[in-house]
Design a protein around this motif. Structure first.
Motif, mmCIF file in Angstrom:
data_model
loop_
_atom_site.group_PDB
_atom_site.id
_atom_site.type_symbol
_atom_site.label_atom_id
_atom_site.label_comp_id
_atom_site.label_asym_id
_atom_site.label_seq_id
_atom_site.Cartn_x
_atom_site.Cartn_y
_atom_site.Cartn_z
ATOM 1 N N PRO A 1 36.808 55.450 -20.963
ATOM 2 C CA PRO A 1 36.832 54.642 -21.953
ATOM 3 C C PRO A 1 37.016 53.279 -21.601
ATOM 4 O O PRO A 1 37.000 53.179 -20.224
ATOM 5 N N PRO A 2 36.570 52.118 -22.476
ATOM 6 C CA PRO A 2 36.466 50.947 -21.931
ATOM 7 C C PRO A 2 37.868 50.211 -21.742
ATOM 8 O O PRO A 2 38.851 50.762 -22.156
ATOM 9 N N PRO A 3 37.892 49.257 -20.942
ATOM 10 C CA PRO A 3 38.997 48.546 -20.702
ATOM 11 C C PRO A 3 39.727 47.978 -22.084
ATOM 12 O O PRO A 3 39.182 47.998 -23.023
ATOM 13 N N ASP A 4 40.987 47.902 -22.087
ATOM 14 C CA ASP A 4 41.703 47.445 -23.318
ATOM 15 C C ASP A 4 41.291 46.461 -24.193
ATOM 16 O O ASP A 4 41.254 46.349 -25.398
ATOM 17 N N TRP A 5 40.567 45.430 -23.251
ATOM 18 C CA TRP A 5 40.284 44.064 -24.056
ATOM 19 C C TRP A 5 38.972 44.499 -24.890
ATOM 20 O O TRP A 5 38.309 43.732 -25.301
ATOM 21 N N ALA A 6 38.011 45.278 -24.175
ATOM 22 C CA ALA A 6 36.763 45.797 -24.726
ATOM 23 C C ALA A 6 36.901 46.484 -26.118
ATOM 24 O O ALA A 6 36.807 47.651 -26.150
ATOM 25 N N THR A 7 37.234 45.772 -27.157
ATOM 26 C CA THR A 7 37.293 46.386 -28.397
ATOM 27 C C THR A 7 36.083 46.290 -29.302
ATOM 28 O O THR A 7 35.016 45.708 -29.046
ATOM 29 N N LEU B 1 30.921 50.228 -25.429
ATOM 30 C CA LEU B 1 31.202 49.753 -24.272
ATOM 31 C C LEU B 1 31.908 50.874 -23.718
ATOM 32 O O LEU B 1 32.962 51.404 -24.261
ATOM 33 N N ASP B 2 31.572 51.025 -22.301
ATOM 34 C CA ASP B 2 32.315 52.146 -21.483
ATOM 35 C C ASP B 2 32.701 51.487 -20.271
ATOM 36 O O ASP B 2 32.181 50.344 -19.697
ATOM 37 N N GLU B 3 33.760 51.995 -19.737
ATOM 38 C CA GLU B 3 34.039 51.309 -18.181
ATOM 39 C C GLU B 3 32.999 52.049 -17.352
ATOM 40 O O GLU B 3 32.318 52.884 -17.358
ATOM 41 N N THR C 1 32.834 45.538 -14.459
ATOM 42 C CA THR C 1 34.034 46.151 -15.374
ATOM 43 C C THR C 1 33.676 47.260 -16.307
ATOM 44 O O THR C 1 34.272 48.112 -16.383
ATOM 45 N N LEU C 2 32.413 47.030 -16.958
ATOM 46 C CA LEU C 2 32.122 47.950 -18.075
ATOM 47 C C LEU C 2 30.617 48.025 -18.216
ATOM 48 O O LEU C 2 29.908 47.293 -17.416
ATOM 49 N N ARG C 3 30.108 48.935 -18.834
ATOM 50 C CA ARG C 3 28.770 49.345 -19.208
ATOM 51 C C ARG C 3 28.405 49.290 -20.597
ATOM 52 O O ARG C 3 29.364 49.993 -21.344
#
Length: 73
Positions: free
Chosen positions: A63-69, A52-54, A27-29
Motif C-alpha cells: 500500500p502507499p505511504p500514509d500521506w499518499a491519499t 499510488l503504490d509504495e 517512495t511510490l509508484r
C-alpha cells in the motif's frame, strides 16, 4: 502522451509534498490501467484509473505511504 501524463503526476506530487521528483519516485509508484473506447461519432475516448503504490521491486505490491491519499491524487 501517456508517459507525459505519468511524469507530470510525479512532478505535481513532488510539488505538493515540497520535495524532489526523484524522492517521490523512490517512495511510490504510479500504477494505472487505461481503456480506449471508440465512440459512435468515430472519436476515441480514454478511461484511466490511477493508483499510488509504495515503490517496491517488480512483481510485489504494498500500500502507499500514509500521506499518499486519494485526495492528494
Amino acid at each position: 502522451m501517456w508517459k507525459r501524463t505519468v511524469d507530470l503526476t510525479y512532478r505535481r506530487l513532488a510539488f505538493l509534498r515540497d520535495t524532489s521528483e526523484a524522492d517521490i519516485r523512490r517512495t511510490l509508484r504510479v500504477s494505472y490501467i487505461k481503456v480506449a473506447e471508440a465512440q459512435a461519432r468515430g472519436a476515441i475516448h480514454f478511461h484511466a484509473v490511477l493508483r499510488l503504490d509504495e515503490a517496491t521491486p517488480a512483481g510485489t505490491w504494498a500500500p502507499p505511504p500514509d500521506w499518499a491519499t486519494a485526495g492528494l491524487l
